[in-house]
Scaffold this motif. Structure first.
Motif, PDB file in Angstrom:
ATOM      1  N   CYS A  30      -7.546  -3.750  -6.335  1.00 53.33           N
ATOM      2  CA  CYS A  30      -8.184  -4.390  -5.179  1.00 53.33           C
ATOM      3  C   CYS A  30      -7.119  -4.690  -4.128  1.00 53.33           C
ATOM      4  O   CYS A  30      -5.921  -4.603  -4.399  1.00 53.33           O
ATOM      5  CB  CYS A  30      -8.891  -5.678  -5.608  1.00 53.33           C
ATOM      6  SG  CYS A  30      -7.748  -6.921  -6.261  1.00 53.33           S
ATOM      7  N   GLU A  31      -7.563  -5.028  -2.932  1.00 53.23           N
ATOM      8  CA  GLU A  31      -6.637  -5.328  -1.836  1.00 53.23           C
ATOM      9  C   GLU A  31      -6.284  -6.806  -1.801  1.00 53.23           C
ATOM     10  O   GLU A  31      -7.080  -7.658  -2.194  1.00 53.23           O
ATOM     11  CB  GLU A  31      -7.286  -4.966  -0.493  1.00 53.23           C
ATOM     12  CG  GLU A  31      -7.394  -3.488  -0.256  1.00 53.23           C
ATOM     13  CD  GLU A  31      -7.864  -3.191   1.165  1.00 53.23           C
ATOM     14  OE1 GLU A  31      -8.255  -4.143   1.878  1.00 53.23           O
ATOM     15  OE2 GLU A  31      -7.831  -2.011   1.556  1.00 53.23           O
ATOM     16  N   PHE A  81       0.843  -1.196   0.000  1.00 51.46           N
ATOM     17  CA  PHE A  81       0.000   0.000   0.000  1.00 51.46           C
ATOM     18  C   PHE A  81       0.880   1.249   0.000  1.00 51.46           C
ATOM     19  O   PHE A  81       0.553   2.259  -0.628  1.00 51.46           O
ATOM     20  CB  PHE A  81      -0.958   0.022   1.199  1.00 51.46           C
ATOM     21  CG  PHE A  81      -1.885   1.202   1.137  1.00 51.46           C
ATOM     22  CD1 PHE A  81      -3.051   1.144   0.383  1.00 51.46           C
ATOM     23  CD2 PHE A  81      -1.561   2.403   1.766  1.00 51.46           C
ATOM     24  CE1 PHE A  81      -3.881   2.259   0.263  1.00 51.46           C
ATOM     25  CE2 PHE A  81      -2.381   3.519   1.660  1.00 51.46           C
ATOM     26  CZ  PHE A  81      -3.552   3.443   0.905  1.00 51.46           C
ATOM     27  N   VAL A 124      -1.725  -3.913  -2.884  1.00 48.17           N
ATOM     28  CA  VAL A 124      -2.676  -3.499  -3.918  1.00 48.17           C
ATOM     29  C   VAL A 124      -2.425  -4.376  -5.142  1.00 48.17           C
ATOM     30  O   VAL A 124      -1.309  -4.441  -5.671  1.00 48.17           O
ATOM     31  CB  VAL A 124      -2.520  -1.997  -4.262  1.00 48.17           C
ATOM     32  CG1 VAL A 124      -3.485  -1.607  -5.384  1.00 48.17           C
ATOM     33  CG2 VAL A 124      -2.779  -1.142  -3.020  1.00 48.17           C
ATOM     34  N   VAL A 146      -1.250  -5.208   3.875  1.00 51.48           N
ATOM     35  CA  VAL A 146      -2.192  -4.965   2.773  1.00 51.48           C
ATOM     36  C   VAL A 146      -1.391  -4.578   1.523  1.00 51.48           C
ATOM     37  O   VAL A 146      -0.582  -3.640   1.555  1.00 51.48           O
ATOM     38  CB  VAL A 146      -3.185  -3.836   3.133  1.00 51.48           C
ATOM     39  CG1 VAL A 146      -4.084  -3.504   1.944  1.00 51.48           C
ATOM     40  CG2 VAL A 146      -4.030  -4.228   4.354  1.00 51.48           C
TER      41      VAL A 146
END
Length: 364
Positions: free
Chosen positions: A175-176, A25, A167, A165
Motif C-alpha cells: 500500500c502507499e 516508490f 510503499v 510516496v
C-alpha cells in the motif's frame, strides 16, 4: 478488497519492508523492474513486440531504422568520417534497431557500412555492462525508450507541502504511505525547475527521475571527446510536464498491451514507465560539457531524416504494381502492402502517439 495472489517478487518486497521499513516508490520500481531473477526486465522472454506488453518504434517498421541510419550517417560526416565509427545503443532489447541500421548502411552507404561498428548493451537497474575503461569510446551513444523505464520518485502536494510516496505493507498487501521526501534532491527538484507546485491543488502528483541524471553522467564517460548523444523517449520539458492540469502525474503500467495505473499490482509482471523531464537532461548535459544540438518531436525528426522521400521511393520500387496493374492479383497485393507501409509510417509520426516522442541530441 479483492484478494490478489502474491508473486515471489511481491513476497520478497514485503519481506524487505518488514525488515527495513517502507521503501521509496523509486526503490519499489527498481525491484519491480530490475531485481535480479525476478524483475520485469530481467526475467523470461523479451516483453517487447506484438506478442509482448508493449512495442517500440523499431517494431512498427524498418522505416524507423532507415531514418536512424541516415541520422548516424550525418553524424559520421560531421565528425569527419572516423574509422571505425562506434555507435553504442543502450537498452537495446532484442537488437532489431541495430540489425535495421546495419542493413540500411549495407544497401545505401557502403563506405559508411565499412566504418560502422554498432554495439548494443542491455541496461540492468540503470547500470551498464560496459564501462569507459573496457572499450573505445563511442562516437554516438544512443537510447530509444530507455530513460522512461528508470526508477522514479513520486511526490504529492498537500496544502503547500510536498510529500513523497512510499510503499508500505498492510495485512500482507502493498500500500502507499505519504511521508517527508527521502532526500534534499527530491525535495528541491520542482523548485529548481521553477514549477509553482505550491499553487497546485491538494493531491497533485509528479514523478522525479534522479536516475536519469546518473545515467547521463555515466553515458558521458562512454562518449568520445567529439561525439553525439541521441535519446528518444516520451516526455516534455519541465514546464510542459509538470502542469497544474496533469494532476496524477504520468506514471503508467503496461500489461499485455493494456495501460493501467496500479503499479503496486503484479510487481515483476508489468512494465512501469513515466514521462522524461528533458529540461533536466539538457541542464545536466550542459554541466557535463555537452551542448544542445537538437530537441524536437519524433515526427519532425523522421521527416528531417527523409521519411517522406523513403516512402515515395518504396512506392515506386516495391509497390509499383499498385499503380500500373491494380486490377491484377499482384497489383492488389502491392496495394495492400503499400497501405500497410503507409499506415505504419502514420503510427510512427502520429502526434497523439509515437510522433510526439521527443528526440534529444546533445553534442560534445
Amino acid at each position: 478488497m479483492s484478494h490478489v495472489s502474491s508473486s515471489p517478487l511481491q513476497a520478497l518486497i514485503l519481506e524487505r519492508i518488514q525488515r527495513e521499513g517502507p521503501l521509496t516508490f523509486a526503490e519499489y520500481m527498481r525491484m519491480a523492474l530490475y531485481e535480479p531473477g525476478y524483475g520485469y526486465y530481467v526475467t523470461g522472454p523479451a516483453k517487447m513486440g506484438w506478442e509482448g506488453d508493449y512495442f517500440t518504434s523499431s517494431d512498427v517498421s524498418t522505416l524507423f531504422a532507415n531514418c536512424l541510419g541516415r541520422q548516424l550517417f550525418q553524424f559520421w560526416e560531421k565528425l569527419k568520417r572516423p574509422m571505425p565509427f562506434l555507435v553504442l545503443e543502450q537498452g537495446a532489447g532484442r537488437g532489431h534497431l541495430a540489425e535495421g541500421v546495419r542493413a540500411w548502411a549495407a544497401s545505401e552507404a557502403a563506405d559508411f557500412a565499412q566504418a560502422l561498428t554498432y554495439a548494443t548493451t542491455d541496461i540492468r537497474a540503470g547500470e551498464d555492462s560496459l564501462h569507459a575503461g573496457d572499450q573505445p569510446r563511442a562516437h554516438v551513444l544512443l537510447s530509444n525508450e530507455l530513460i522512461d523505464a528508470l526508477p522514479v520518485h513520486v511526490v504529492e502536494a498537500r496544502e503547500r507541502l510536498l510529500y513523497e510516496v512510499y510503499v508500505d505493507c498492510l495485512d500482507g498487501r502493498l500500500c502507499e504511505l505519504l511521508a517527508e521526501p527521502s532526500s534534499p534532491e527530491v525535495a528541491a527538484y520542482l523548485d529548481q525547475a521553477r514549477i509553482p507546485w505550491r499553487t497546485f491543488p491538494t493531491g497533485w502528483r509528479a514523478e522525479i527521475n534522479l536516475d536519469a541524471g546518473h545515467w547521463l553522467e555515466q553515458a558521458t564517460t562512454l562518449l568520445h571527446s567529439h561525439g553525439f548523444l541521441l535519446a528518444i523517449d516520451y516526455g516534455e520539458k519541465a514546464r510542459e510536464l509538470y502542469t497544474r492540469d496533469r494532476r496524477r502525474g504520468t506514471l503508467l503500467c503496461y500489461y499485455q498491451h493494456q495501460a493501467g495505473e496500479r503499479p503496486l499490482l503484479f510487481p515483476g509482471e508489468q512494465d512501469i514507465t513515466a514521462h522524461v523531464d528533458f529540461s533536466a537532461l539538457i541542464t545536466q548535459g550542459r554541466a557535463l560539457g555537452l551542448r544542445l544540438h537538437k530537441y524536437t518531436t519524433q515526427q519532425q525528426w523522421l521527416e528531417e531524416c527523409g521519411l517522406s522521400a523513403e516512402l515515395e521511393r518504396r512506392r515506386a520500387s516495391d509497390f509499383a504494381l499498385a499503380d500500373s496493374d491494380r486490377a491484377s492479383d499482384q497489383g492488389q497485393i502491392a496495394l495492400l502492402g503499400w497501405y500497410t507501409l503507409r499506415q505504419r509510417a502514420a503510427v510512427l509520426t502520429d502526434l497523439s502517439g509515437m510522433g510526439n516522442f521527443k528526440v534529444l541530441v546533445l553534442r560534445r
